[in-house]
Design an enzyme around this catalytic site. Structure first.
Site, PDB file in Angstrom:
ATOM      1  N   GLU A  65       3.565   3.378   0.425  1.00 50.93           N
ATOM      2  CA  GLU A  65       2.679   4.269   1.163  1.00 50.93           C
ATOM      3  C   GLU A  65       3.483   5.323   1.923  1.00 50.93           C
ATOM      4  OE1 GLU A  65      -0.441   2.132   3.068  1.00 50.93           O
ATOM      5  OE2 GLU A  65      -1.119   3.853   4.226  1.00 50.93           O
TER       6      GLU A  65
ATOM      7  N   CYS B 128      -5.128   0.041   3.498  1.00 52.09           N
ATOM      8  CA  CYS B 128      -4.843  -1.391   3.411  1.00 52.09           C
ATOM      9  C   CYS B 128      -5.972  -2.247   3.940  1.00 52.09           C
ATOM     10  CB  CYS B 128      -3.526  -1.724   4.106  1.00 52.09           C
ATOM     11  SG  CYS B 128      -3.344  -0.879   5.661  1.00 52.09           S
TER      12      CYS B 128
END
Lengths: 180, 575, 412
Positions: free
Chosen positions: B277, B299
């Protein structure tokens, strides 16, 4: 007892009785124009719900969404409001909503008999709508016409005939409305 | 200040104090049920009724403000009798199947009935029927609901979704999904906040415990467990453990005692998530105009559901990196299967999460890429694992401490703090700093994003090597909505935004142990920060297991293989 | 004495006819005195709320804070839901201008510029009448800066309760609010608000025009003036009548109502609609007065009088009343939601000869706890009609109870 033409004329001319369902709420219908006049009104959602009830005789599912947007409420809140009041319903109703009063003064004057007669004539039970979509029958609480007990209303217009004639009057009145 | 007496005890309280609070300050307990401070002050259950001299009626302590000279009796015969009958009325509509209820022993109604010495209910039992489809991750028992309205208010006020509604009137009024529609059609994020605020067992997660026991008992299955960061801050609560008893290492021993083959740590894949990420963010930042900005974390499946349901236009802004849970599953059934030299089909991957939405996430086809069934076969909440631990009848408190298995049990401090609001952002910043400057920052340099905002969000502008990064952190979906609306109105601009569906982040997750009336997210989050501080490694990019994974298998962040296994196409993942 | 129902019904919407009878003089007089003094005048008239609770009207008005910078509202409660009551409808149909004038006077007294009339859904035909009356008054420049807006209810009895009514105008479910804060402090949109019944408002023009003393000299000192009553049930002449307070109920039934129908004997009366208490035939000398009725175990309430002759089945009527409550409870607070239902259930059991003494005892437990702990007046008022019905006609209820088989004889 002869048929009371005056009564029938009055009922048929009543603006509330004439407030028959002329619109069929469908998936594609845009309810915003109907809601719009009340959007700026504080607490106007109740009035908007009344407007929808007048036009459609029920609150269509999509109208709930439009109301939620217009009044910046969640759909859940709108539904919560609509389900609180007995004059609002999200269930489709007939063109003529007949409500029989069951509060004490009418109860004492055989409101049950009035209901039974209407049920027999319409072939439905309280809480149901006829198959042709013309009539919905339900119980209601005091409509404030106790001097004429037992009382029933047609689209909120009280039918205040002398109680001893209701058995003759009802079939004729229903027939008139059916043809209307 | 106003002076009053409660049960002959004189006290002074600030103006505006309720009788309930005043009594509490004097150590006088008044039983309550529906009341939740600031969240649900509806005075509906009429359990906290007290007698006030001169008043011909009893008054609810939760909603009556103390007045000068008031003489209050909380325990008079009148008050006790009324309380008792009201509770009996509640019980007449409650199925009272305590022995088989997950909230038995942790139920406010049960406690109340015990405290009031109710041993019979003089009213005919009339229990609403359960019509709920119990396949949903979130289950509701109408037969247990006491119509306290808490679920409605938490969903409405805190999460801004309003999934639940009070419909109908009188005895017919019931709590339903919106317009009485099917739950699957409702815009529910599955965050589980209604569950953790339910005083009884009316709202619960789907119980999947049997599935795990079946897998453990299946000789062909290799059970691989991952444990989310926030679980370690709360698992002991399900067993009534002290802080000293509820250590991370004892947790590992306990889970092993259940009979699972390998106990791993979601921290491992949280570090992996940071690598992916973080790299994705740098890619987006350094190629202006090519990607939609700002980038949002992805997430938290509760938040992802919220975004997809309420703001579909934001979907391209969501990071394509999978959640740590799903990354772990993908790695377990590829890389780790290879390490073990077994058919990935034999691996049964179970995750222990503080979350109800994770139960949904693992079933989404678009996040299952390893090609051996689901990447994560099943999810248990912290509460469910607690129930399982109790059921094995092992004296867990005296189990010797054990370590996580290797190599997927290695995690850094940056990963531990994923469990608290702001943690993902802080972990990402620690590594982004390194990726941009080539050296580590002070591990505590980005503390500013820690802590929970009740209403609003945290924002900060950082300078890293001449690059300006504007970040924001929000927890709770109501706050997420506020932030998004402000973005849409153009009032604020950010580059990177972390959102967690539950207030306080996963520490306050909808799958965490419940302590009625207490918001424990802050306290549990603190525990995670302590763990972070104690760990030798505090940077995701220093996780040796993650580095080894890249070296031997994934190549590098955002590689082809990483894209295949560790990322998802957010636009194809539809609800 | 007619304070309220003067003038001919067909002149209802002739504003000049109303003015010729002295209409709008009270408003004129009010505007010549400071607002505070208008409130004082109403206070000293002894006028008490006609909706049922009997709260002193002047006192209620005086609770509105006097500083002028905050908006404040006055609401006319035309949500006349009490079964057997239609006095407010009668007033609107016969003397709509009296209502408009009363509303204007009270608005002036509290310095409100916005008034609402909350009309129940069952009276759609009053909307036109009231709108016309308001427009006529506007055209005569009688309302000055006062705006009167009509809002419709939608069929919820509980909205007659002032805080539920306020919730409804705000566009919410009509769940009653917890008091305090009272509407005078935080009412409509959290602003000071006074909610007054139609009949209360219609009394105000007389007070301002003729003076407080003229009003307080009529009827009983404790509840001066006249009271509209609606006579229902087994009387020869049913209808809405104006009666000086203090008149014995017996006299009302016999003179105004023409006596019990078909020459039958009187069994009982219920004063105050379905939330009122019952009185036995022997108690009908009780005067029509707030305190006297309360002392007799009943209540004046809305002024509806249900007359029951000797043939009436009290258990059946009791069941009907419980049924009404069960359906009208909003369901927010537990004692009302469950209590109305459980009470209804037990009475149904009695009616079906299925109940025993224990059920009756449970019913009384319920009634007590509802009176003490229900959130609003609806749940609290379940007590009076049910309790008085069962206590006064105990033998009728006892006769329907099941005696336990094999448990030996019950000694009562």
């Amino acid at each position: 007892m002869p048929f009371d033409h005056f009564l029938t004329r009055r009922i048929l001319k009543s603006t509330y009785v004439c407030e028959v369902k002329i619109l069929a709420g469908e998936a594609g219908t845009d309810y915003k124009p109907l809601i719009e006049p009340y959007r700026q009104m504080r607490g106007g959602i109740i009035e908007a719900l009344h407007a929808l009830m007048r036009a459609y005789h029920f609150i269509p599912p999509k109208a709930l969404k439009d109301l939620a947007k217009a009044f910046r409420m969640t759909e859940a809140e709108v539904y919560g409001v609509a389900s609180f009041y007995s004059y609002f319903t999200t269930k489709e109703q007939g063109a003529y909503v007949i409500r029989v009063c069951r509060s004490a003064p009418c109860h004492l004057e055989n409101a049950q008999g009035v209901m039974e007669l209407l049920e027999k004539e319409l072939g439905i039970h309280a809480g149901q709508t006829t198959e042709d979509g013309k009539f919905t029958l339900e119980w209601t609480e005091c409509v404030g016409q106790c001097a004429h007990a037992p009382v029933y209303t047609i689209n909120r217009e009280p039918v205040t005939e002398p109680k001893n004639v209701f058995s003759e009057q009802i079939p004729l009145l229903l027939e008139q409305l059916r043809q209307n | 200040m106003v002076s009053l007496t409660i049960n002959h005890q004189s006290l002074q309280v600030p103006e505006g104090t309720t009788i309930l609070e005043a009594a509490k300050s004097a150590g006088i307990v008044i039983p309550t049920l529906c009341y939740l401070k600031e969240l649900n002050e509806v005075a509906a259950c009429r359990v906290c009724m007290v007698e006030i001299e001169g008043s011909n009626r009893l008054m609810p302590a939760c909603d009556t403000v103390a007045q000068e000279g008031m003489v209050v009796f909380t325990n008079s015969r009148r008050a006790r009798e009324a309380r008792k009958i009201n509770t009996q009325l509640l019980l007449s509509r409650h199925d009272c199947q305590c022995p088989t209820c997950v909230r038995s022993g942790n139920c406010s109604l049960q406690d109340l009935a015990h405290d009031l010495n109710i041993i019979e209910v003089p009213f005919e039992k009339q229990i609403p029927k359960n019509t709920w489809n119990m396949d949903h991750p979130l289950n509701r028992y109408a037969s247990k609901c006491i119509r306290c309205l808490r679920c409605i208010n938490v969903c409405e006020k805190v999460q801004s979704l309003g999934v639940w509604a009070l419909n109908g009137t009188g005895e017919y009024n019931k709590i339903e999904v919106k317009d009485g529609a099917d739950f699957s059609a409702a815009h529910c994020a599955l965050c589980g906040q209604c569950i953790t605020h339910c005083p009884v067992g009316a709202l619960v997660e789907r119980d999947d415990t049997q599935q795990l026991l079946d897998a453990i008992d299946d000789p062909d299955k290799i059970t691989v467990m991952q444990v989310a960061p926030a679980v370690r801050a709360a698992w002991g609560d399900t067993l009534g453990f002290t802080k000293e008893q509820a250590t991370v290492k004892r947790m590992v021993a306990a889970f092993r005692a259940l009979g699972v083959d390998y106990v791993f740590d979601t921290n491992f894949s949280a570090d992996l998530t940071i690598m992916e990420e973080g790299s994705e963010f740098i890619e987006r930042m350094t190629h202006p105009g090519e990607y939609p900005m700002p980038m949002f974390t992805s997430c938290c499946p509760g938040w992802v559901r919220f975004a997809k349901l309420e703001y579909p236009e934001l979907v391209p802004h969501l990071s394509t990196a999978k959640s740590p849970q799903q990354m772990f599953g993908a790695v377990a059934k590829t890389y780790y299967a290879q390490l073990l030299g077994v058919d990935p089909e034999r691996i049964f991957c179970v995750s222990v999460m503080p979350c109800t939405a994770k139960k949904y996430e693992c079933s989404v086809p678009e996040v299952n890429d390893a090609g051996a069934g689901r990447d994560v076969d099943m999810v248990l909440t912290t509460r469910e694992i607690g129930r399982l631990l109790r059921s094995v009848h092992v004296d867990i408190a005296s189990l010797p401490e054990e370590e996580f298995d290797q190599p997927l049990g290695i995690g850094t401090g940056a990963a531990v703090i994923f469990g608290a609001t702001g943690g993902v952002m802080e972990a990402a910043l620690r590594s982004a700093y390194y990726l941009i400057t080539g050296k580590n920052p002070d591990a505590d340099a980005f503390q500013a994003v820690r802590g929970q905002e009740v209403k609003g969000w945290k924002a900060k502008t950082l300078e890293i090597n001449g690059i300006t990064v504007r970040i924001a952190v929000a927890s709770g979906l109501g706050n997420a909505r506020r932030l998004i609306e402000a973005l849409k109105r153009g009032e604020v601009q950010y580059d990177f935004i972390e959102i967690m569906a539950c207030p306080g982040g996963c520490a306050g997750g909808g799958g965490q142990p419940i302590q009625d009336g207490c918001e424990l997210a802050g306290e549990r989050g603190e525990k995670l920060y302590v763990l972070d501080k104690e760990l030798p490694l505090r940077f995701s990019h220093e996780n040796p297991a993650v580095l080894k994974l890249y070296e031997d298998f994934m190549e590098k962040p955002l590689s082809h293989k990483a894209h295949q296994l560790l990322h998802t196409d957010q636009t194809k993942w539809r609800l | 004495m007619n304070i309220l129902l003067d003038g001919r019904p067909e002149e209802a919407l002739r504003i000049h006819a109303y003015m010729l009878r002295g209409g709008y003089q009270g408003l004129k007089r009010a505007r010549q005195t400071p607002p505070q003094q208008v409130i004082e005048e109403i206070k000293s008239s002894g006028l008490r709320g006609r909706g049922g609770a009997g709260f002193p009207t002047g006192l209620k008005l005086s609770f509105i804070p006097q500083q002028e910078d905050t908006p404040r509202y006055i609401i006319c409660n035309l949500d006349e839901g009490e079964p057997g009551t239609y006095k407010d409808r009668t007033l609107c149909e016969h003397v709509p201008h009296k209502l408009v004038e009363g509303l204007a006077i009270c608005a002036y007294a509290i310095q409100a510029t916005q008034a609402f009339i909350y009309c129940r859904a069952e009276y759609p035909y009053l909307v036109d009448v009231l709108k016309q009356a308001i427009n006529q008054a506007k055209q005569e420049n009688l309302l000055e800066n006062l705006d009167i807006e009509l809002r419709m209810g939608a069929g919820a009895y509980v909205c007659g309760e002032e805080s539920a009514l306020i919730e409804s105008i705000e566009g919410h479910r009509g769940n009653p609010r917890f008091k305090p804060p009272y509407p005078a402090g935080q009412g409509l949109w959290q602003q000071p608000t006074v909610v007054l019944n139609v009949e209360t408002l219609c009394n105000v023009p007389f007070i301002l025009r003729e003076g407080a003393d003229a009003f307080s000299s009529v009827g009983t000192p404790d509840y001066p003036g006249t009271k509209l009553i609606t006579l229902n049930g087994d009387v020869e002449h049913r209808g809405c009548f104006e009666v000086t307070t203090g008149t014995p109920i017996k006299e009302i039934i016999e003179t105004v109502g023409g006596g019990v129908r078909q020459g039958r004997a009187l069994k009982a009366i219920q004063v105050g609609g379905s939330s009122g208490g019952f009185l036995k035939a022997s108690q009908i000398d009780t005067p029509l007065d707030f305190a006297a009725l309360q002392k007799a175990g009943g209540s004046l309430g809305s002024g509806a009088i249900l007359v029951l002759d000797e043939t009436r089945d009290m258990v059946d009527l009791c069941f009907n009343i419980a049924d009404f409550y069960r359906k009208e409870s909003c369901g927010k607070c537990l004692p009302c939601r469950e209590g109305c239902y459980r009470g209804w259930q037990i009475i149904r059991k009695i009616q079906q000869h299925q109940a025993n003494q224990q059920d009756v005892e449970n019913l009384f437990l319920l009634l007590d706890v509802m009176k003490e702990t229900a959130l609003c007046g609806l749940g609290q008022s379940f007590y009076l009609p049910i309790q008085s019905c069962i206590t006064l006609f105990e033998e009728e209820f006892q006769a329907k109870l099941r005696t336990e088989v094999g448990g030996g004889e019950r000694i009562s």
